[in-house]
Design an enzyme around this catalytic site. Structure first.
Site, PDB file in Angstrom:
ATOM      1  N   ASN A 211       0.852  -1.197   0.000  1.00  0.00           N
ATOM      2  CA  ASN A 211       0.000   0.000   0.000  1.00  0.00           C
ATOM      3  C   ASN A 211       0.888   1.248   0.000  1.00  0.00           C
ATOM      4  OD1 ASN A 211       0.590   0.774   2.858  1.00  0.00           O
ATOM      5  ND2 ASN A 211      -0.318  -1.234   3.230  1.00  0.00           N
ATOM      6  N   LYS A 290       8.455 -17.067 -11.148  1.00  0.00           N
ATOM      7  CA  LYS A 290       7.590 -15.978 -11.602  1.00  0.00           C
ATOM      8  C   LYS A 290       6.317 -16.545 -12.249  1.00  0.00           C
ATOM      9  CE  LYS A 290       7.518 -12.066 -14.700  1.00  0.00           C
ATOM     10  NZ  LYS A 290       8.110 -11.455 -15.874  1.00  0.00           N
ATOM     11  N   ASP A 309      -3.989 -10.099  12.974  1.00  0.00           N
ATOM     12  CA  ASP A 309      -4.184  -8.701  13.374  1.00  0.00           C
ATOM     13  C   ASP A 309      -3.214  -8.419  14.526  1.00  0.00           C
ATOM     14  OD1 ASP A 309      -5.055  -6.247  14.508  1.00  0.00           O
ATOM     15  OD2 ASP A 309      -6.975  -6.506  13.491  1.00  0.00           O
ATOM     16  N   ILE A 310      -2.161  -7.677  14.212  1.00  0.00           N
ATOM     17  CA  ILE A 310      -1.048  -7.508  15.155  1.00  0.00           C
ATOM     18  C   ILE A 310      -1.489  -6.739  16.397  1.00  0.00           C
ATOM     19  CG2 ILE A 310       1.267  -6.521  15.429  1.00  0.00           C
ATOM     20  CD1 ILE A 310       1.540  -6.823  12.324  1.00  0.00           C
ATOM     21  N   VAL A 311      -2.103  -5.576  16.192  1.00  0.00           N
ATOM     22  CA  VAL A 311      -2.445  -4.719  17.335  1.00  0.00           C
ATOM     23  C   VAL A 311      -3.528  -5.365  18.193  1.00  0.00           C
ATOM     24  CG1 VAL A 311      -4.211  -3.219  16.259  1.00  0.00           C
ATOM     25  CG2 VAL A 311      -2.715  -2.295  17.998  1.00  0.00           C
ATOM     26  N   PHE A 327      -4.166   2.988  14.895  1.00  0.00           N
ATOM     27  CA  PHE A 327      -4.547   4.042  13.948  1.00  0.00           C
ATOM     28  C   PHE A 327      -5.691   3.477  13.112  1.00  0.00           C
ATOM     29  CE2 PHE A 327      -1.795   7.809  13.449  1.00  0.00           C
ATOM     30  CZ  PHE A 327      -0.883   7.567  14.460  1.00  0.00           C
ATOM     31  N   LYS A 341     -13.395  -0.005  15.440  1.00  0.00           N
ATOM     32  CA  LYS A 341     -12.092  -0.687  15.613  1.00  0.00           C
ATOM     33  C   LYS A 341     -11.590  -0.548  17.053  1.00  0.00           C
ATOM     34  CE  LYS A 341     -10.722  -0.392  10.822  1.00  0.00           C
ATOM     35  NZ  LYS A 341      -9.980   0.285   9.768  1.00  0.00           N
ATOM     36  N   LYS A 345     -11.124  -4.154  18.601  1.00  0.00           N
ATOM     37  CA  LYS A 345      -9.735  -4.574  18.831  1.00  0.00           C
ATOM     38  C   LYS A 345      -9.328  -4.373  20.287  1.00  0.00           C
ATOM     39  CE  LYS A 345      -8.296  -3.639  14.034  1.00  0.00           C
ATOM     40  NZ  LYS A 345      -7.142  -3.850  13.163  1.00  0.00           N
TER      41      LYS A 345
HETATM   42  O1  PMT Z   1       3.010   5.934   6.667  1.00  0.00           O
HETATM   43  P1  PMT Z   1       2.463   7.273   6.241  1.00  0.00           P
HETATM   44  O2  PMT Z   1       2.607   7.518   4.773  1.00  0.00           O
HETATM   45  O3  PMT Z   1       3.023   8.399   7.075  1.00  0.00           O
HETATM   46  O4  PMT Z   1       0.879   7.277   6.493  1.00  0.00           O
HETATM   47  C1  PMT Z   1       0.391   7.172   7.793  1.00  0.00           C
HETATM   48  C2  PMT Z   1      -0.784   6.215   7.885  1.00  0.00           C
HETATM   49  C3  PMT Z   1      -1.975   6.798   7.112  1.00  0.00           C
HETATM   50  C4  PMT Z   1      -0.416   4.847   7.300  1.00  0.00           C
HETATM   51  C5  PMT Z   1      -1.105   6.060   9.410  1.00  0.00           C
HETATM   52  O5  PMT Z   1      -1.437   7.318   9.923  1.00  0.00           O
HETATM   53  C6  PMT Z   1      -2.251   5.078   9.635  1.00  0.00           C
HETATM   54  O6  PMT Z   1      -3.408   5.427   9.587  1.00  0.00           O
HETATM   55  N1  PMT Z   1      -1.879   3.791   9.904  1.00  0.00           N
HETATM   56  C7  PMT Z   1      -2.848   2.707  10.020  1.00  0.00           C
HETATM   57  C8  PMT Z   1      -3.291   2.304   8.654  1.00  0.00           C
HETATM   58  C9  PMT Z   1      -4.205   1.107   8.667  1.00  0.00           C
HETATM   59  O7  PMT Z   1      -3.843   0.110   8.119  1.00  0.00           O
HETATM   60  O8  PMT Z   1      -5.306   1.237   9.298  1.00  0.00           O
HETATM   61  P2  PMT Z   1      -6.389   0.013   9.457  1.00  0.00           P
HETATM   62  O9  PMT Z   1      -7.649   0.727   9.687  1.00  0.00           O
HETATM   63  O10 PMT Z   1      -6.333  -0.890   8.291  1.00  0.00           O
HETATM   64  O11 PMT Z   1      -5.913  -0.766  10.736  1.00  0.00           O
HETATM   65  C10 PMT Z   1      -6.312  -0.395  12.046  1.00  0.00           C
HETATM   66  C11 PMT Z   1      -5.197  -0.646  13.025  1.00  0.00           C
HETATM   67  O12 PMT Z   1      -4.896  -2.031  13.083  1.00  0.00           O
HETATM   68  C12 PMT Z   1      -3.893   0.044  12.682  1.00  0.00           C
HETATM   69  O13 PMT Z   1      -3.314   0.482  13.884  1.00  0.00           O
HETATM   70  C13 PMT Z   1      -3.044  -1.051  12.039  1.00  0.00           C
HETATM   71  O14 PMT Z   1      -1.644  -0.859  12.265  1.00  0.00           O
HETATM   72  C14 PMT Z   1      -3.538  -2.274  12.808  1.00  0.00           C
HETATM   73  N2  PMT Z   1      -3.475  -3.529  12.051  1.00  0.00           N
HETATM   74  C15 PMT Z   1      -4.209  -3.685  10.914  1.00  0.00           C
HETATM   75  C16 PMT Z   1      -4.188  -4.905  10.261  1.00  0.00           C
HETATM   76  C17 PMT Z   1      -3.382  -5.935  10.776  1.00  0.00           C
HETATM   77  N3  PMT Z   1      -3.322  -7.112  10.160  1.00  0.00           N
HETATM   78  N4  PMT Z   1      -2.668  -5.740  11.888  1.00  0.00           N
HETATM   79  C18 PMT Z   1      -2.692  -4.563  12.535  1.00  0.00           C
HETATM   80  O15 PMT Z   1      -2.017  -4.390  13.559  1.00  0.00           O
END
Ligand code: PMT
Length: 403
Positions: A211, A290, A309-311, A327, A341, A345
């Site tokens: 992404n 490939k 989902d890590i967090v 975030f 979320k 979470k």
């Molecule tokens: O890196 P930059 O270009 O500076 O941009 C910053 C950002 C927009 C990436 C950042 O501010 C941000 O929003 N990061 C979270 C992006 C995201 O993937 O959001 P989500 O809504 O998909 O996930 C929610 C939360 O779960 C996030 O804290 C994410 O890190 C966490 N997550 C998501 C999926 C996963 N498999 N494991 C996770 O831990």
């Protein structure tokens, strides 16, 4: 707004076309309450007159080392002792060389040598001069002595070249000054683990899913937490950013590697912040060779499986659970999805960003966020990620260590 009330800033201006931007810089610093005194080199005066800075700063401009009138008002040693920050903007290649060499052959270089204030330089020069090994060596020498180097930015230059060497914009420099001089939480003895950047999920030896995350938000948080005194472990996906000073960096590529590193860091940390944009899915299998186009068909399907989902895993811990912040990157119903979320979470706090907004979110220098926790929400104005990170670390620390 008086975020820099009574801060004593000595602004050095050296010769370069960017000197005209320093007028706006003085105006912005004054607006925030700073007391600004200006020192100009002879080269700077070829580009802009001292009178401009006298009018904007409200003080006579210092230009000569051996000017009896200026020495009678405030001598150069007195000025060197007065400053809590010396910012040179623009800082020419010549100024970098002089300071690296410890020279004191004009007022500005003498002040720098005579002062114990924090020294910050905003370089501005032609891109070839910035890339020259001599300049790079000077920058290394200065950084090794804790001189702060802010910028330069890359882009088109007055001489027609394109590349790194543009002075940071006044707004960005003010944000750096604010984050340096503002009072901040004391996080000594605390440990932060922060994820940043994208993950990269391989499809075959040459392709992957990923992404647009640049890592800037997570890296800015790591730098801010470190500046406040915390031990910081930064778990970084594939990004092209320098490691903030004093931060321990662990590089990872895909979500499972990020999870492994995050779980290890979470065992030791007080606060876990998930700023990474983790790929929710990965290809079910990684082809060894490939993948070839399938003959005769203009369609194909890709089987995906869910990533951990890590967090959420860290927030679900019964033991050694850090204060856990996520975030939410959303394109619609931002607060509603973020609140979902936060509770699904089981996070302590979530920072929602509307990534559909122009000049905000993914791969931008700026961001606009709303902070949500179980007790309410705080909307923050759009600002540079570096400045926002200071604010967020303060808010996180206030909640995490309130008892
Ligand atoms: O890196 P930059 O270009 O500076 O941009 C910053 C950002 C927009 C990436 C950042 O501010 C941000 O929003 N990061 C979270 C992006 C995201 O993937 O959001 P989500 O809504 O998909 O996930 C929610 C939360 O779960 C996030 O804290 C994410 O890190 C966490 N997550 C998501 C999926 C996963 N498999 N494991 C996770 O831990």
């Amino acid at each position: 707004m008086s975020s820099l009330a009574n801060k004593r800033i000595l602004l050095g201006i050296s010769g370069g076309i960017a000197a005209y931007k320093s007028a706006d810089l003085v105006r912005r610093l004054k607006e925030r309450g700073a007391d600004v005194r200006v020192v100009m080199t002879a080269g700077a005066q070829e580009f802009i007159k001292p009178l401009t800075f006298q009018a904007l700063s409200g003080h006579p401009v210092h230009t000569d080392l051996l000017d009896p009138a200026a020495e009678a008002a405030m001598g150069h040693i007195e000025l060197a002792k007065w400053a809590e920050l010396i910012l040179i903007a623009p800082a020419s290649a010549q100024v970098l060389a002089k300071l690296a060499g410890g020279m004191a052959d004009d007022l500005l270089s003498t002040l720098c040598l005579a002062s114990e204030a924090t020294l910050a330089l905003a370089p501005a020069m032609n891109q070839a001069m910035w890339r020259h090994p001599a300049t790079a060596a000077n920058v290394d020498t200065l950084q090794a002595r804790n001189t702060l180097i802010w910028g330069p930015a890359a882009g088109s230059q007055a001489c027609g070249d394109v590349g790194p060497g543009r002075m940071l914009e006044p707004e960005a420099l003010v944000a750096e000054v604010e984050s340096l001089l503002q009072p901040r939480a004391d996080l000594r003895g605390k440990h932060f683990a922060i994820t940043a950047g994208p993950t990269r999920e391989s499809l075959d030896p040459v392709r992957y899913l990923t992404n647009h995350s640049s890592g800037k938000m997570g890296f800015a948080l790591a730098a801010a937490a470190r500046r406040a005194g915390a031990e910081v472990t930064l778990i970084a996906g594939p990004v092209n950013l320098p490691t903030p000073a004093g931060v321990k960096r662990v590089d990872v590529v895909d979500a499972r590697e990020m999870q492994e590193a995050a779980e290890r860091a979470a065992d030791l940390c007080d606060v876990f912040i998930a700023a990474a944009a983790v790929a929710d899915f990965r290809p079910e299998r990684i082809a060894q060779e490939k993948i070839k186009k399938s003959d005769g068909s203009d369609r194909d399907t890709l089987a995906l499986v869910k990533n951990p989902d890590i967090v959420a895993g860290i927030a679900a811990r019964n033991e050694r659970r850090p204060f856990t912040v996520g975030f939410a990157a959303e394109t619609e119903k931002v607060l509603e999805h973020a609140a979902g979320k936060l509770s699904r979470k089981k996070l302590d706090m979530i920072i929602a960003n509307d990534v559909s907004e122009a000049d905000s979110g993914f791969n931008s220098e700026r961001n606009r966020v709303t902070v949500l926790d179980p007790s309410g929400r705080t909307e923050l104005p759009q600002s540079l990620k570096t400045a926002l990170a200071e604010q967020l670390i303060g808010m996180i620390a206030a909640q995490a260590f309130s008892q």
